[in-house]
Write an enzyme that holds these catalytic residues in place. Structure first.
Site, short mmCIF file in Angstrom:
data_model
loop_
_atom_site.label_atom_id
_atom_site.label_comp_id
_atom_site.label_asym_id
_atom_site.label_seq_id
_atom_site.Cartn_x
_atom_site.Cartn_y
_atom_site.Cartn_z
N GLU A 118 -9.68 -1.76 5.34
CA GLU A 118 -10.33 -1.46 6.62
C GLU A 118 -11.56 -2.36 6.79
OE1 GLU A 118 -8.55 0.23 8.46
OE2 GLU A 118 -8.05 2.24 7.77
N ASN A 134 -7.47 -2.54 14.18
CA ASN A 134 -8.85 -2.86 13.82
C ASN A 134 -8.94 -4.09 12.90
OD1 ASN A 134 -7.84 -1.88 11.44
ND2 ASN A 134 -9.27 -0.16 11.24
N ASP A 165 0.81 -1.22 0.00
CA ASP A 165 0.00 0.00 0.00
C ASP A 165 0.85 1.27 0.00
OD1 ASP A 165 0.94 -0.38 2.57
OD2 ASP A 165 -1.01 -0.71 3.47
N HIS A 175 -7.17 -4.56 10.14
CA HIS A 175 -6.91 -4.35 8.71
C HIS A 175 -5.63 -5.04 8.27
CE1 HIS A 175 -4.60 -0.23 9.28
NE2 HIS A 175 -3.78 -1.25 9.38
P1 PGA Z 1 2.28 -1.49 12.70
O1 PGA Z 1 1.12 -1.35 11.63
O2 PGA Z 1 3.22 -2.52 12.17
O3 PGA Z 1 2.95 -0.13 12.75
O4 PGA Z 1 1.67 -1.89 13.98
C1 PGA Z 1 0.53 -2.50 11.16
C2 PGA Z 1 -0.61 -2.15 10.22
O5 PGA Z 1 -1.28 -1.12 10.42
O6 PGA Z 1 -0.87 -2.93 9.29
#
Ligand code: PGA
Length: 238
Positions: free
Chosen positions: A139, A132, A66, A134
């Protein structure tokens, strides 16, 4: 699905061995890569192994999950910048074989899945997970059949990522992300989750029902997923 619970350091080492194994068997493997704080330990390990001559990315191709909309690749919070800083500039992968969705030319999102398919499909997709549930920036509520697309970021994701920006107002409101189907098309998947903040979503992902409300729960239906958890992230599992 295989679940491995260990320290963050061990997880980085064990996950790195998957890359050693894959790239020795298939030097031109297609790697799906992720950003965020979670994969940093793994990327350090991959850089070290590459420097020591124990693995090579010279024939590999990479596709990132992404990118934020509106950030130039040179912006220090863009995911292209993150990838260069944390992995790609430090290993022997040819730059032209590294792909991050464009957050500037949004017309390119429509062909990202066909670029992946033309390269041969992703052999190993690395994933973190959002608080959450994702994966990528898919999302809650994202359709299971989604391919690479433009998304509005939820407030909770923008709040979680505000720590990297000066303030939440500087966090982009949109992103381009591989879809759920794009991720599920990968031949193998590694998901890493570290820390207490991920414990609840990990329980829902691994032991809850498969639902678009917890996008990562779809991974229960994938035939080849390895989940690496530290003790905190695993603390609510039965
Ligand atoms: P993080 O993010 O590795 O900074 O916890 C993970 C994500 O949002 O997919």
């Amino acid at each position: 699905m295989r679940i491995i619970i260990d320290t963050p350091e061990k997880i980085a080492e064990m996950a790195a061995l998957r890359y050693v194994e894959l790239l020795s068997q298939k030097p031109n493997a297609i790697l799906g890569l992720a950003t965020g704080s979670t994969p940093i330990g793994l990327y350090k390990e991959l850089v070290k192994l590459n420097r020591e001559g124990k693995l090579s990315f010279k024939d590999a191709t990479t596709f990132n999950l992404d990118e934020y909309v509106g950030l130039e690749p040179t912006h220090d919070q863009s995911y292209r910048y993150f990838m260069n800083e944390n992995l790609l500039s430090h290993v022997d992968v040819p730059t032209e074989k590294t792909h991050v969705p464009s957050g500037i030319d949004l017309t390119k999102a429509a062909s990202y899945d066909s670029e992946i398919a033309a390269a041969g499909g992703i052999d190993l997709q690395l994933l973190g997970i959002g608080n959450n549930g994702h994966i990528g920036f898919n999302e809650p509520g994202t359709p299971i059949g989604s391919t690479t697309h433009l998304v509005e970021l939820t407030q909770s994701t923008r709040e979680a990522n505000a720590r990297f920006f000066g303030s939440i107002d500087d966090v982009p409101t949109q992103a381009v992300t591989m879809g759920i189907k794009t991720v599920m098309n990968a031949k193998s998947i590694i998901l890493i989750a570290l820390g207490k903040g991920k414990a609840e979503t990990i329980k829902n992902t691994l032991q809850g029902e498969v639902t678009p409300e917890v996008p990562a729960s779809i991974l229960q239906l994938h035939p080849d997923v390895e989940v690496y958890l530290d003790h905190e992230a695993a603390s609510l599992l039965d």
